[in-house]
Motif scaffolding. Sequence first.
Motif, short mmCIF file in Angstrom:
data_model
loop_
_atom_site.label_atom_id
_atom_site.label_comp_id
_atom_site.label_asym_id
_atom_site.label_seq_id
_atom_site.Cartn_x
_atom_site.Cartn_y
_atom_site.Cartn_z
N GLY A 1 0.86 -1.28 -0.13
CA GLY A 1 -0.03 0.16 -0.11
C GLY A 1 0.96 1.21 -0.07
O GLY A 1 0.20 2.48 -0.07
N LEU A 2 2.16 1.09 0.17
CA LEU A 2 3.15 2.53 0.02
C LEU A 2 3.76 2.28 -1.25
O LEU A 2 3.83 1.26 -2.01
CB LEU A 2 3.97 2.18 1.16
N LYS A 3 4.32 3.42 -1.56
CA LYS A 3 5.30 3.70 -2.70
C LYS A 3 6.64 3.84 -2.42
O LYS A 3 6.80 4.58 -1.21
CB LYS A 3 4.80 4.75 -3.73
N TYR A 4 7.49 3.71 -3.00
CA TYR A 4 8.89 3.62 -2.58
C TYR A 4 9.79 4.20 -3.54
O TYR A 4 9.60 3.97 -4.87
CB TYR A 4 9.56 2.25 -2.08
N ALA A 5 10.65 5.16 -3.07
CA ALA A 5 11.85 5.74 -3.95
C ALA A 5 13.20 4.95 -3.81
O ALA A 5 13.53 4.25 -2.88
CB ALA A 5 12.00 7.03 -3.51
N SER A 6 13.69 4.83 -5.06
CA SER A 6 15.06 4.15 -4.98
C SER A 6 16.20 4.62 -3.89
O SER A 6 17.16 3.98 -3.58
CB SER A 6 15.64 4.00 -6.44
N SER A 7 15.79 6.04 -3.52
CA SER A 7 16.68 6.58 -2.13
C SER A 7 16.10 6.03 -0.94
O SER A 7 16.81 6.59 0.05
CB SER A 7 16.65 8.00 -2.53
N HIS A 8 15.35 4.90 -0.77
CA HIS A 8 15.06 4.35 0.27
C HIS A 8 13.96 5.34 1.29
O HIS A 8 14.07 5.23 2.47
CB HIS A 8 16.06 4.02 0.90
N THR B 1 11.28 -4.37 -3.07
CA THR B 1 11.82 -5.59 -2.37
C THR B 1 12.98 -6.26 -3.40
O THR B 1 13.97 -6.31 -3.07
CB THR B 1 10.99 -6.82 -1.92
N LYS B 2 12.44 -6.28 -4.41
CA LYS B 2 13.60 -6.67 -5.59
C LYS B 2 14.71 -5.88 -5.67
O LYS B 2 15.76 -6.20 -5.77
CB LYS B 2 12.87 -6.82 -6.78
N PHE B 3 14.72 -4.45 -5.64
CA PHE B 3 15.61 -3.50 -5.96
C PHE B 3 16.50 -3.58 -4.73
O PHE B 3 17.80 -3.57 -4.86
CB PHE B 3 14.85 -2.03 -5.86
N GLU C 1 16.97 -6.27 -2.73
CA GLU C 1 17.83 -7.52 -2.96
C GLU C 1 18.87 -7.26 -3.98
O GLU C 1 19.90 -7.98 -3.67
CB GLU C 1 16.69 -8.69 -3.15
N GLU C 2 18.73 -6.85 -5.08
CA GLU C 2 19.59 -6.53 -6.03
C GLU C 2 20.89 -5.61 -5.42
O GLU C 2 22.00 -5.77 -5.64
CB GLU C 2 19.08 -6.19 -7.16
N GLU C 3 20.24 -4.82 -4.79
CA GLU C 3 21.32 -3.77 -4.21
C GLU C 3 22.32 -4.51 -3.17
O GLU C 3 23.37 -4.24 -3.02
CB GLU C 3 20.53 -2.57 -3.69
N GLU C 4 21.55 -5.34 -2.36
CA GLU C 4 22.58 -6.19 -1.49
C GLU C 4 23.40 -7.17 -2.05
O GLU C 4 24.49 -7.32 -1.58
CB GLU C 4 21.50 -6.95 -0.36
N SER C 5 23.17 -7.73 -3.23
CA SER C 5 24.01 -8.56 -3.78
C SER C 5 25.18 -8.15 -4.63
O SER C 5 25.83 -8.63 -5.15
CB SER C 5 23.07 -9.46 -4.87
N HIS C 6 25.06 -6.77 -4.57
CA HIS C 6 26.20 -6.15 -5.22
C HIS C 6 27.18 -5.35 -4.41
O HIS C 6 27.21 -5.15 -3.27
CB HIS C 6 25.82 -4.67 -6.24
#
Length: 165
Positions: A41-48, A156-158, A160-165
């Motif tokens: 129900g929320l929207k998220y920015a790539s800057s968290h 969530t996917k963003f 997870e991908e950020e954590e893997s780098h």
Amino acid sequence: MALRLWASSTANALRISVASSTAHLSPSYSLSRCFSTVVDGLKYASSHEWVKHEGPVATIGITDHAQDHLGEVVFVDLPEPEGPVSQGKSFGAVESVKATSDINSPISGEIVEVNTKLSETPGLINKSPYEEGWMIKVKPSNPSELQSLLGPKEYTKFCEEEESH
């Protein structure tokens, strides 16, 4: 540590989703592989940062993922009400025991309320980033900006991908 890794990988593999029994307090949420809560129900920015748009007002704060990476929040610098915010631009800062980080607005608009509790109790951001730890409330000037933000699954996917780098 081994238990945390096992639990994290198991939760990720099973795509655990938990529905709150007190829906009025907290919407449904899911756990990502790094134990950060991502609220439906929320929207998220790539800057968290997150935004919850309800009627004429949008509430903004930093995500559980962001507060987790910052560590213990010790100071929050927030603007005064009635000032403008612009999408992607800084409106304040969060200082933790690890670092100081700018907080960017996920949408443009006019600040209608600031969470004054954070000046006395900045740790609310760690304890409750989506409820008690909200930062500002904004009257959006361009509600279509919400469409450019990430949904819960994409965020969530963003992460997870950020954590893997």
